[in-house]
Design a protein around this motif. Structure first.
Motif, PDB file in Angstrom:
ATOM      1  N   TRP A 102     112.143  11.933  -8.438  1.00 33.20           N
ATOM      2  CA  TRP A 102     110.900  11.466  -7.812  1.00 33.20           C
ATOM      3  C   TRP A 102     110.311  10.397  -8.715  1.00 33.20           C
ATOM      4  O   TRP A 102     110.422  10.481  -9.940  1.00 33.20           O
ATOM      5  N   GLY A 103     109.688   9.376  -8.137  1.00 33.07           N
ATOM      6  CA  GLY A 103     109.109   8.337  -8.976  1.00 33.07           C
ATOM      7  C   GLY A 103     108.185   7.406  -8.223  1.00 33.07           C
ATOM      8  O   GLY A 103     108.004   7.524  -7.008  1.00 33.07           O
ATOM      9  N   TYR A 104     107.602   6.476  -8.969  1.00 33.72           N
ATOM     10  CA  TYR A 104     106.667   5.522  -8.387  1.00 33.72           C
ATOM     11  C   TYR A 104     107.377   4.296  -7.814  1.00 33.72           C
ATOM     12  O   TYR A 104     106.850   3.612  -6.942  1.00 33.72           O
ATOM     13  N   ASP A 105     108.576   3.981  -8.316  1.00 37.59           N
ATOM     14  CA  ASP A 105     109.297   2.783  -7.876  1.00 37.59           C
ATOM     15  C   ASP A 105     109.831   2.943  -6.454  1.00 37.59           C
ATOM     16  O   ASP A 105     110.204   4.047  -6.036  1.00 37.59           O
ATOM     17  N   PRO A 112     124.441   7.114  -5.159  1.00 37.37           N
ATOM     18  CA  PRO A 112     124.021   7.161  -3.755  1.00 37.37           C
ATOM     19  C   PRO A 112     123.758   8.578  -3.237  1.00 37.37           C
ATOM     20  O   PRO A 112     122.977   8.756  -2.307  1.00 37.37           O
ATOM     21  N   LYS A 113     124.394   9.570  -3.858  1.00 36.26           N
ATOM     22  CA  LYS A 113     124.230  10.955  -3.399  1.00 36.26           C
ATOM     23  C   LYS A 113     122.990  11.638  -3.968  1.00 36.26           C
ATOM     24  O   LYS A 113     122.608  12.712  -3.492  1.00 36.26           O
ATOM     25  N   LEU A 114     122.373  11.037  -4.972  1.00 40.85           N
ATOM     26  CA  LEU A 114     121.209  11.670  -5.598  1.00 40.85           C
ATOM     27  C   LEU A 114     119.963  11.453  -4.754  1.00 40.85           C
ATOM     28  O   LEU A 114     119.589  10.316  -4.448  1.00 40.85           O
ATOM     29  N   PHE A 115     119.303  12.539  -4.394  1.00 36.04           N
ATOM     30  CA  PHE A 115     118.043  12.442  -3.651  1.00 36.04           C
ATOM     31  C   PHE A 115     117.006  11.733  -4.509  1.00 36.04           C
ATOM     32  O   PHE A 115     116.846  12.029  -5.694  1.00 36.04           O
ATOM     33  N   TYR A 116     116.312  10.772  -3.911  1.00 36.89           N
ATOM     34  CA  TYR A 116     115.199  10.116  -4.591  1.00 36.89           C
ATOM     35  C   TYR A 116     114.080   9.885  -3.598  1.00 36.89           C
ATOM     36  O   TYR A 116     114.307   9.438  -2.476  1.00 36.89           O
ATOM     37  N   ARG A 117     112.864  10.194  -4.025  1.00 36.69           N
ATOM     38  CA  ARG A 117     111.691   9.942  -3.187  1.00 36.69           C
ATOM     39  C   ARG A 117     110.652   9.162  -3.976  1.00 36.69           C
ATOM     40  O   ARG A 117     110.286   9.548  -5.089  1.00 36.69           O
TER      41      ARG A 117
END
Length: 240
Positions: A102-105, A112-117
């Motif tokens: 999770w992050g601000y960017d 590509p498989k890593l969840f990011y929000r």
């Protein structure tokens, strides 16, 4: 009686036979001098041809202000040990799956498989042990209005929390109320001069390198132990 004895023996043998998951081929290792230190040495390993190979590190990080305590991960807990509780200022020790980021960017360098929000003001991570959503990510359908909602916000303009990688301590689906929440890898404070409330922190460049390296398909895990416990468990648990 014989059946109960057999179950008891099987349970003991099962606990004694713990080792890293066979399908895990990425491992972050953190070792601390003792249970009361807030500094940690970190290394990252990959399994190649059945052997662990160090690929990143070592580098330094910070832990909870009061050190470590056993956490709720995938390893069995030693008999009679104290376990992490909410607000104890200790980092959870043990073996844990590594989750999403999770992050601000808007975007980050990652597998590509890593969840990011990209978090907004409506993203919450619940640290209220009385809530049914304890230690879970929530997204409100409105801007936070209550004091409770504002307290759980993930985005509060705080640089050290602008990028976070989840450490699955006390994680869903089996969450124990009050046993510690919101445990992440994130950016350290004061250039490493300040400890944490329980997370593992490091300089931003190292965190971004770690996030970019993590591959969910390799079932990454985080092993955090004291140097003595790591040495004692290394062969038994098949640690790097």
């Amino acid at each position: 009686m014989i059946r109960l004895l057999a179950i008891f023996i099987a349970t003991i043998l099962s606990a004694a036979a713990f080792e890293l998951p066979g399908k895990s081929s990425q491992c972050v290792v953190g070792t601390a001098k003792n249970w009361d230190t807030s500094t940690v040495t970190l290394k990252a390993y990959e399994k190649r041809d059945g052997k662990w190979v160090q690929v990143i590190g070592p580098w330094q990080g910070r832990l909870g202000r009061d050190g470590l305590v056993w956490g709720l991960g995938i390893n069995p807990l030693p008999a009679g040990v104290k376990v992490k509780s909410e607000g104890d200022w200790r980092a959870p020790a043990g073996v844990f799956h590594i989750g999403g980021a999770w992050g601000y960017d808007a975007e980050i360098k990652k597998n590509p498989k890593l969840f990011y929000r990209q978090v907004t003001s409506r993203d919450l991570w619940v640290e209220d042990a009385a809530s049914p959503s304890y230690n879970k990510h929530m997204v409100l359908d409105h801007d936070p209005t209550t004091a409770w909602e504002k307290k759980q916000q993930m985005k509060q303009g705080d640089y050290p929390h602008s990028l976070k990688l989840f450490i699955a301590h006390n994680a869903p689906p089996k969450v124990s109320p009050g046993s510690g929440s919101a445990i992440f890898f994130h950016i350290w404070r004061g250039g490493g001069s300040k400890p944490t409330a329980g997370c593992t922190t490091m300089e931003e460049a190292k965190l971004r390198q770690l996030v970019a390296w993590i591959d969910p398909g390799k079932q990454p895990v985080y092993v955090l132990l004291t140097e003595a416990d790591y040495a004692a468990k290394r062969a038994e648990w098949k640690l790097p």
